[in-house]
Design a protein around this motif. Structure first.
Motif, PDB file in Angstrom:
ATOM      1  N   ALA A 145       1.409 -20.546  -7.392  1.00  0.00           N
ATOM      2  CA  ALA A 145      -0.022 -20.417  -7.119  1.00  0.00           C
ATOM      3  C   ALA A 145      -0.307 -19.142  -6.336  1.00  0.00           C
ATOM      4  N   HIS A 146       0.566 -18.802  -5.392  1.00  0.00           N
ATOM      5  CA  HIS A 146       0.402 -17.573  -4.621  1.00  0.00           C
ATOM      6  C   HIS A 146       0.509 -16.349  -5.525  1.00  0.00           C
ATOM      7  N   ARG A 147       1.455 -16.364  -6.468  1.00  0.00           N
ATOM      8  CA  ARG A 147       1.616 -15.235  -7.389  1.00  0.00           C
ATOM      9  C   ARG A 147       0.403 -15.077  -8.309  1.00  0.00           C
ATOM     10  N   GLN A 148      -0.281 -16.172  -8.606  1.00  0.00           N
ATOM     11  CA  GLN A 148      -1.409 -16.128  -9.529  1.00  0.00           C
ATOM     12  C   GLN A 148      -2.753 -15.944  -8.831  1.00  0.00           C
ATOM     13  N   GLY A 149      -2.735 -15.656  -7.532  1.00  0.00           N
ATOM     14  CA  GLY A 149      -3.998 -15.362  -6.864  1.00  0.00           C
ATOM     15  C   GLY A 149      -4.217 -16.066  -5.556  1.00  0.00           C
ATOM     16  N   GLY A 150      -3.298 -16.932  -5.151  1.00  0.00           N
ATOM     17  CA  GLY A 150      -3.456 -17.613  -3.879  1.00  0.00           C
ATOM     18  C   GLY A 150      -4.197 -18.929  -4.036  1.00  0.00           C
ATOM     19  N   LEU A 151      -4.025 -19.809  -3.050  1.00  0.00           N
ATOM     20  CA  LEU A 151      -4.622 -21.136  -3.119  1.00  0.00           C
ATOM     21  C   LEU A 151      -6.140 -21.084  -3.075  1.00  0.00           C
ATOM     22  N   GLY A 152      -6.708 -20.066  -2.437  1.00  0.00           N
ATOM     23  CA  GLY A 152      -8.159 -20.009  -2.313  1.00  0.00           C
ATOM     24  C   GLY A 152      -8.805 -18.952  -3.176  1.00  0.00           C
ATOM     25  N   ASP A 153      -8.051 -18.329  -4.091  1.00  0.00           N
ATOM     26  CA  ASP A 153      -8.620 -17.203  -4.862  1.00  0.00           C
ATOM     27  C   ASP A 153      -8.167 -17.231  -6.316  1.00  0.00           C
ATOM     28  N   GLY A 154      -8.268 -18.407  -6.936  1.00  0.00           N
ATOM     29  CA  GLY A 154      -7.983 -18.493  -8.364  1.00  0.00           C
ATOM     30  C   GLY A 154      -6.573 -18.888  -8.717  1.00  0.00           C
ATOM     31  N   GLY A 155      -5.674 -19.027  -7.754  1.00  0.00           N
ATOM     32  CA  GLY A 155      -4.304 -19.384  -8.078  1.00  0.00           C
ATOM     33  C   GLY A 155      -4.167 -20.780  -8.649  1.00  0.00           C
ATOM     34  N   LEU A 156      -5.141 -21.639  -8.402  1.00  0.00           N
ATOM     35  CA  LEU A 156      -5.081 -23.016  -8.886  1.00  0.00           C
ATOM     36  C   LEU A 156      -6.115 -23.277  -9.968  1.00  0.00           C
ATOM     37  N   ARG A 157      -6.514 -22.249 -10.698  1.00  0.00           N
ATOM     38  CA  ARG A 157      -7.438 -22.462 -11.814  1.00  0.00           C
ATOM     39  C   ARG A 157      -6.794 -23.281 -12.920  1.00  0.00           C
ATOM     40  N   ASP A 158      -5.481 -23.105 -13.112  1.00  0.00           N
ATOM     41  CA  ASP A 158      -4.769 -23.844 -14.147  1.00  0.00           C
ATOM     42  C   ASP A 158      -4.697 -25.314 -13.744  1.00  0.00           C
ATOM     43  N   PRO A 159      -5.309 -26.230 -14.519  1.00  0.00           N
ATOM     44  CA  PRO A 159      -5.289 -27.642 -14.120  1.00  0.00           C
ATOM     45  C   PRO A 159      -3.880 -28.221 -14.089  1.00  0.00           C
ATOM     46  N   ALA A 160      -2.961 -27.717 -14.927  1.00  0.00           N
ATOM     47  CA  ALA A 160      -1.585 -28.211 -14.898  1.00  0.00           C
ATOM     48  C   ALA A 160      -0.922 -27.864 -13.569  1.00  0.00           C
ATOM     49  N   LEU A 161      -1.059 -26.618 -13.152  1.00  0.00           N
ATOM     50  CA  LEU A 161      -0.475 -26.211 -11.871  1.00  0.00           C
ATOM     51  C   LEU A 161      -1.158 -26.927 -10.711  1.00  0.00           C
ATOM     52  N   ARG A 162      -2.480 -27.056 -10.790  1.00  0.00           N
ATOM     53  CA  ARG A 162      -3.220 -27.745  -9.733  1.00  0.00           C
ATOM     54  C   ARG A 162      -2.758 -29.199  -9.598  1.00  0.00           C
ATOM     55  N   THR A 163      -2.491 -29.838 -10.740  1.00  0.00           N
ATOM     56  CA  THR A 163      -2.033 -31.230 -10.707  1.00  0.00           C
ATOM     57  C   THR A 163      -0.650 -31.337 -10.089  1.00  0.00           C
ATOM     58  N   VAL A 164       0.245 -30.403 -10.426  1.00  0.00           N
ATOM     59  CA  VAL A 164       1.594 -30.434  -9.849  1.00  0.00           C
ATOM     60  C   VAL A 164       1.536 -30.247  -8.335  1.00  0.00           C
ATOM     61  N   VAL A 165       0.722 -29.290  -7.878  1.00  0.00           N
ATOM     62  CA  VAL A 165       0.584 -29.077  -6.433  1.00  0.00           C
ATOM     63  C   VAL A 165       0.046 -30.333  -5.766  1.00  0.00           C
ATOM     64  N   ALA A 166      -0.972 -30.951  -6.374  1.00  0.00           N
ATOM     65  CA  ALA A 166      -1.540 -32.168  -5.791  1.00  0.00           C
ATOM     66  C   ALA A 166      -0.523 -33.297  -5.768  1.00  0.00           C
ATOM     67  N   GLU A 167       0.221 -33.469  -6.872  1.00  0.00           N
ATOM     68  CA  GLU A 167       1.220 -34.541  -6.934  1.00  0.00           C
ATOM     69  C   GLU A 167       2.331 -34.332  -5.910  1.00  0.00           C
ATOM     70  N   ASP A 168       2.854 -33.108  -5.846  1.00  0.00           N
ATOM     71  CA  ASP A 168       3.958 -32.857  -4.917  1.00  0.00           C
ATOM     72  C   ASP A 168       3.508 -32.951  -3.469  1.00  0.00           C
ATOM     73  N   GLY A 169       2.315 -32.430  -3.175  1.00  0.00           N
ATOM     74  CA  GLY A 169       1.801 -32.557  -1.819  1.00  0.00           C
ATOM     75  C   GLY A 169       1.589 -34.004  -1.428  1.00  0.00           C
TER      76      GLY A 169
END
Length: 322
Positions: A145-169
């Motif tokens: 997420a950091h490589r793709q723009g950061g948590l607050g600047d588009g890094g979590l636009r991808d719903p798949a990546l966003r779901t993984v971050v939410a699940e792991d957290g």
């Protein structure tokens, strides 16, 4: 699909596979430990890991199916497949994780639990291992997420990546709750601590499922493109000397990196049909260069003379067309 998007998809796929492998191993360990120790908190965490494993399969399907090119039946492509499978993942978290955790907590309060605590030491070891594995998976997802723009600047636009971050957290927090509940049960002999841990895990999963489901719903029913992109488009249209006014501007996401743009504009008087066609082509090309995600651009063009009774030319179509 651009090479940048393809590379991002490859990294996301690796992240999902890492999470899937971790969750499968952890789910088996938690289930065995929970059954051996008769621990409601550990069984709740086992259900949590099973739900996460199923969801990762959904996300892998989303990554594969959303890359299909547009066809006659789906002229805007299959980009919204990501949002559909993310919605299913949210439902899985709610049903398989949250509801089962609530059930375990309520049953522990109603019936108590086995007072034989020999298996609890092994259960705590399993949870410690799970915490390490989930933390590693979370670190991988956050790094991407950091490589793709950061948590607050588009890094979590991808719903798949966003779901993984939410699940792991959520998994890291859930394991922490389970560890605390089991440890307090061992020290005090009171099952209420484990029951509370199961209920807390259930509440956490229901909340995460609600947030993920709401975001997927908004994107499925037609969420507008990024406001900054819409502002750039409006500014570009207003800057064109041939445009007298922008009457309406509509945008809609059709995928992770694609959007539809439709604008109704009034032209200055005095342009003939050939000039209007040239203006339409130039404007759509300019919009496409300024906002690369605008893959489909439609213009409804009129001029002031048309409002006074003269037939006005119209130009509509996709980017680059007439």
């Amino acid at each position: 699909m651009s090479s940048t998007t393809t590379q991002a998809d490859s990294r996301t796929r690796i992240t999902v596979l890492v999470a899937l492998a971790a969750n499968l191993v952890i789910a088996v360990a938690k289930a065995v430990g929970g059954l051996a120790a008769h621990s409601p908190a550990l069984l709740s965490e086992a259900a949590h890991s099973v739900a996460d494993s199923v969801n990762e399969v959904f996300l892998l399907a989303a990554l594969r199916r959303s890359r299909r090119p547009a066809d006659r039946r789906h002229p805007f492509g299959y980009g919204k497949e990501r949002f559909f499978w993310s919605l299913l993942a949210a439902v899985g978290i709610f049903v398989m994780g949250g509801c089962f955790s609530f059930y375990q907590g309520v049953e522990a309060l109603r019936n108590g639990a086995e007072e034989e605590l020999e298996g609890y030491v092994a259960g705590l070891v399993v949870l410690a291992f799970a915490l390490l594995a989930e933390g590693t998976s979370l670190a991988r997802a956050l790094y991407q997420a950091h490589r793709q723009g950061g948590l607050g600047d588009g890094g979590l636009r991808d719903p798949a990546l966003r779901t993984v971050v939410a699940e792991d957290g959520t998994a890291v927090l859930g394991v922490t709750f389970a560890l605390a509940g089991m440890a307090l049960h061992m020290v005090t002999g009171q099952v209420v601590y484990e029951a509370a841990a199961s209920l807390a895990i259930g509440a956490l999963l229901v909340y995460v499922a609600y947030r993920l489901g709401r975001e997927a719903r908004d994107q499925l029913i037609g969420e507008a493109a990024d406001p900054a992109a819409a502002d750039r488009i409006r500014e570009l249209l207003c800057a064109q000397p041939e445009i007298d006014s922008v009457e309406a501007l509509f945008t809609m996401k059709t995928g992770l990196e694609s959007a539809l743009v439709a604008a109704r504009v009034d032209l200055v008087p005095g342009l003939d049909s050939e000039e209007v066609e040239e203006v339409a082509v130039r404007i759509k090309r300019a919009v496409g260069e300024a906002v690369p995600e605008a893959e489909q651009i439609f213009l409804d063009i009129t001029d002031r003379a048309a409002q006074e009774g003269r037939q006005s030319p119209a130009a509509t179509g996709e980017r680059g067309g007439a």
